[in-house]
Write a protein that holds these residues in place. Structure first.
Motif, short mmCIF file in Angstrom:
data_model
loop_
_atom_site.label_atom_id
_atom_site.label_comp_id
_atom_site.label_asym_id
_atom_site.label_seq_id
_atom_site.Cartn_x
_atom_site.Cartn_y
_atom_site.Cartn_z
N ALA A 1 98.71 22.15 8.89
CA ALA A 1 99.44 21.35 7.91
C ALA A 1 100.87 21.86 7.76
N GLN A 2 101.03 23.18 7.68
CA GLN A 2 102.36 23.75 7.51
C GLN A 2 103.27 23.39 8.68
N VAL A 3 102.74 23.51 9.89
CA VAL A 3 103.55 23.22 11.08
C VAL A 3 103.94 21.74 11.12
N VAL A 4 102.99 20.84 10.87
CA VAL A 4 103.29 19.40 10.95
C VAL A 4 104.27 19.00 9.87
N PHE A 5 104.06 19.46 8.65
CA PHE A 5 105.00 19.13 7.57
C PHE A 5 106.39 19.66 7.89
N ASP A 6 106.47 20.90 8.37
CA ASP A 6 107.77 21.49 8.70
C ASP A 6 108.46 20.72 9.82
N VAL B 1 95.37 10.95 13.70
CA VAL B 1 95.78 12.07 12.84
C VAL B 1 94.62 12.47 11.93
N GLN B 2 93.85 11.49 11.47
CA GLN B 2 92.67 11.80 10.66
C GLN B 2 91.70 12.69 11.45
N SER C 1 102.82 11.88 18.44
CA SER C 1 101.95 11.60 19.59
C SER C 1 100.78 12.57 19.60
N SER C 2 99.73 12.19 20.28
CA SER C 2 98.57 13.08 20.41
C SER C 2 98.94 14.33 21.20
N ASN D 1 100.78 3.55 15.02
CA ASN D 1 99.34 3.34 14.80
C ASN D 1 98.53 4.62 15.05
N LEU D 2 99.14 5.74 14.74
CA LEU D 2 98.52 7.04 15.03
C LEU D 2 97.57 7.50 13.91
#
Length: 205
Positions: free
Chosen positions: A106-111, A89-90, A122-123, A84-85
């Motif tokens: 974005a690059q780090v999270v996608f990778d 994330v938004q 997680s936050s 339920n994150l």
């Protein structure tokens, strides 16, 4: 000799004839919404960092941004995130844009999600990414609590409801047309054809 000249003339005529542009059909390549058309050209991508197709569409987004700078807006959806994150994330995505580290974030999270297979879930993990990008904990906390982040994240949620987004990535052009990738199943160059569709819809009244 005349036969050879005729063949050469025919070949030159064929070479000078423009290749027929791809014809786009409503209901197959795009859908029309019952929503107002935006005054200025716009393409809104509804995406998720937890969507593999969104990850692969980053190359297409680069094509859009190179072709029409400033036209693409990226809204993170509230679904698909683990635990339920989604709303959090938004807000993080809104903060990344305001802090001007959105491309790096974005690059780090996608990778992490699709290359390292170490899902950002997680936050705390998101805060660590901001820290690695040089954003102090104090600055991040202030930004996350700001009116600007609340406003932008609310705008994402409202747009998601307005356009009834149920899958990702979804591209809405000029607030009225939804690009439909199902019409390109036999495409030999999907991104090129999809870019041509975007161009067609941007010019469509």
């Amino acid at each position: 000799m005349r036969t050879l000249m005729f063949a050469l003339t025919a070949l030159l005529a064929f070479a000078s004839t423009p290749v027929k542009a791809m014809e786009f059909v409503e209901g197959r390549h795009y859908q029309t919404l019952d929503t107002p058309r935006t005054d200025a050209p716009s393409i809104t991508e509804f995406f998720s960092f937890y969507c593999a197709s969104c990850y692969h569409h980053q190359a297409f987004n680069q094509m859009l941004e190179a072709r029409w700078p400033g036209v693409l807006t990226k809204y993170h959806v509230s679904f698909l995130a683990p635990r339920n994150l989604g709303p959090e994330v938004q807000r993080a995505w809104a903060a990344a844009q305001l802090l001007e580290v959105d491309k790096e974030f974005a690059q780090v999270v996608f990778d992490r999600n699709f290359v390292a297979r170490d899902q950002v879930a997680s936050s705390t993990a998101m805060e660590a990414i901001f820290a690695d990008l040089g954003v102090s904990a104090e600055r991040l906390e202030q930004t996350m609590a700001s009116f600007q982040v609340r406003s932008l994240s609310n705008r994402m949620a409202q747009a998601e409801r307005r356009y009834q987004v149920s899958g990702t990535p979804t591209y809405v052009v000029n607030g009225r047309y939804v690009m439909d990738n199902r019409g390109f199943r036999n495409s030999s160059d999907f991104f090129a054809d999809y870019l041509a569709l975007a161009e067609y819809l941007l010019a469509k009244p």
